[in-house]
Design an enzyme around this catalytic site. Structure first.
Site, mmCIF file in Angstrom:
data_model
loop_
_atom_site.group_PDB
_atom_site.id
_atom_site.type_symbol
_atom_site.label_atom_id
_atom_site.label_comp_id
_atom_site.label_asym_id
_atom_site.label_seq_id
_atom_site.Cartn_x
_atom_site.Cartn_y
_atom_site.Cartn_z
ATOM 1 N N CYS A 8 -4.209 8.008 -0.697
ATOM 2 C CA CYS A 8 -5.070 7.851 -1.970
ATOM 3 C C CYS A 8 -5.288 8.588 -2.840
ATOM 4 O O CYS A 8 -4.959 9.946 -1.987
ATOM 5 C CB CYS A 8 -6.629 7.261 -1.352
ATOM 6 S SG CYS A 8 -8.321 7.247 -2.212
ATOM 7 N N ASP A 53 0.976 -1.233 -0.008
ATOM 8 C CA ASP A 53 -0.349 0.251 -0.234
ATOM 9 C C ASP A 53 0.496 1.044 -0.423
ATOM 10 O O ASP A 53 0.706 2.247 -0.600
ATOM 11 C CB ASP A 53 -0.957 0.166 1.586
ATOM 12 C CG ASP A 53 -1.817 0.842 1.358
ATOM 13 O OD1 ASP A 53 -2.345 2.018 0.403
ATOM 14 O OD2 ASP A 53 -2.827 0.854 1.912
ATOM 15 N N HIS A 57 -8.517 -0.993 9.296
ATOM 16 C CA HIS A 57 -7.838 -0.115 7.922
ATOM 17 C C HIS A 57 -8.071 1.111 8.462
ATOM 18 O O HIS A 57 -8.685 2.100 7.485
ATOM 19 C CB HIS A 57 -7.730 -0.838 6.967
ATOM 20 C CG HIS A 57 -6.421 -0.067 5.833
ATOM 21 N ND1 HIS A 57 -5.581 -0.571 5.526
ATOM 22 C CD2 HIS A 57 -7.071 1.324 5.422
ATOM 23 C CE1 HIS A 57 -5.179 0.229 4.284
ATOM 24 N NE2 HIS A 57 -5.688 0.785 4.011
ATOM 25 N N ASN A 90 -1.805 6.007 5.465
ATOM 26 C CA ASN A 90 -2.085 5.463 6.421
ATOM 27 C C ASN A 90 -1.659 5.264 7.775
ATOM 28 O O ASN A 90 -1.106 6.364 7.975
ATOM 29 C CB ASN A 90 -1.619 3.757 5.828
ATOM 30 C CG ASN A 90 -2.106 3.263 4.480
ATOM 31 O OD1 ASN A 90 -3.405 2.498 4.354
ATOM 32 N ND2 ASN A 90 -1.458 3.230 3.342
#
Length: 313
Positions: free
Chosen positions: A244, A20, A211, A253
């Site tokens: 994102c 990620d 998450h 994150n």
């Protein structure tokens, strides 16, 4: 708030930076550096590491070395090695690499799903059902990550019953776990507690992961709410890498070292030493070519003391 009964409770920390985090980087991280980084993570006490993505190299060139990385890392038998797969071809590639788990992704938001995956939700469901069918008879576990559970930056609030409906459909197809994702950092604690508690009530046999993103500075507060709802599995990214594209200017994150630092201080058992994470994370700015969001890398843990300032004459 942590209670005496919570002290010593096992919390499973699942590292997502190699997938990620790295997939969002403009600078390609050399394969040998990825392997060395994952090997250090493997010795740090994690429950799970998301290693890479078996997506088309044209779609995500940053992870075009997926097979090489997966084959060459030193695997710790105490760690689950998971990979993202978008379709049956990706699942076949992953199975050939002897992964422990495949992670499938779609969005609860129709608009976000089409923007992010270029498919309708119905098309994603069909495609992921085919993936589950292809994997189900193997020993490989299946996790489904649902994006925008706590809000969509284009649609706004998401009806929780849409979330529960999707979780139920994937449970019926044979998924072993589900991850509820706060994709652009729109979650808030009371909302997290409600959705996490109801998900656990409706689907007690599914491994539930939360998450969070720290876009609006609420990742640790949301973690606390999820803990109080009984959640014991959390994704996080070393250094706070990731993000994102549909949340411009957003940070990444939840930061692993900040999450572990908080949980360890509160008496939870993460199995991870914060200083070891800081030692690994110190290499990240050099790897990615820029500073990372982690405040703990800058300030150090709470236990770090400083000499008293010199008194003037």
């Amino acid at each position: 708030m942590s209670t005496q009964a919570d002290r010593g409770k096992k919390i499973h920390i699942q590292e997502v930076a190699p997938r990620d985090g790295f997939q969002n980087e403009k600078q390609f991280i050399e394969t040998e550096d990825k392997i060395a980084f994952i090997d250090r993570l493997s010795a740090a006490g994690y429950a799970k590491i998301e290693v890479t993505s078996f997506t088309s190299p044209k779609a995500i060139p940053a992870l075009r070395d997926a097979e090489i990385v997966m084959h060459r890392i030193r695997r710790n038998p105490d760690v689950v090695y998971t990979v993202l797969v978008p379709n049956v071809r990706g699942a076949q590639r992953a199975l050939e690499c002897n992964v422990d788990e495949v992670n499938l992704v779609m969005s609860v938001s129709e608009t976000h799903n089409q923007a992010n995956l270029r498919m309708t939700r119905a098309q994603s469901l069909d495609q992921l059902a085919d993936v589950i069918s292809a994997v189900r008879d193997s020993r490989v576990a299946i996790n489904v990550s649902l994006s925008t559970v706590f809000g969509c930056p284009m649609e706004g609030d998401i009806d929780p019953y849409q979330v529960f409906e999707l979780v139920g459909r994937f449970a019926a197809l044979g998924a072993h776990g589900v991850t509820l994702c706060d994709t652009t950092g729109m979650a808030y604690p009371s909302q997290v507690a409600r959705i996490a508690r109801e998900t656990r009530r409706l689907f007690p046999d599914l491994a539930l992961t939360l998450h969070f993103h720290n876009t609006r500075g609420m990742a640790l507060a949301n973690t606390m709410a999820a803990l109080e709802a009984g959640v014991d599995r959390f994704d996080a990214s070393l250094g706070g890498l990731g993000g994102c594209p549909y949340a411009p200017g957003a940070s990444g994150n939840a930061c692993t070292e900040e999450l572990v630092h908080m949980l360890n201080l509160m008496g939870y058992d993460t199995g991870i030493d914060v200083q070891q994470l800081l030692d690994i994370g110190a290499a990240l700015p050099g790897m990615v070519g820029h500073d990372v969001p982690s405040q703990l890398l800058k300030a150090g843990p709470r236990s770090k003391l400083h000499p008293a300032p010199r008194q003037g004459n």
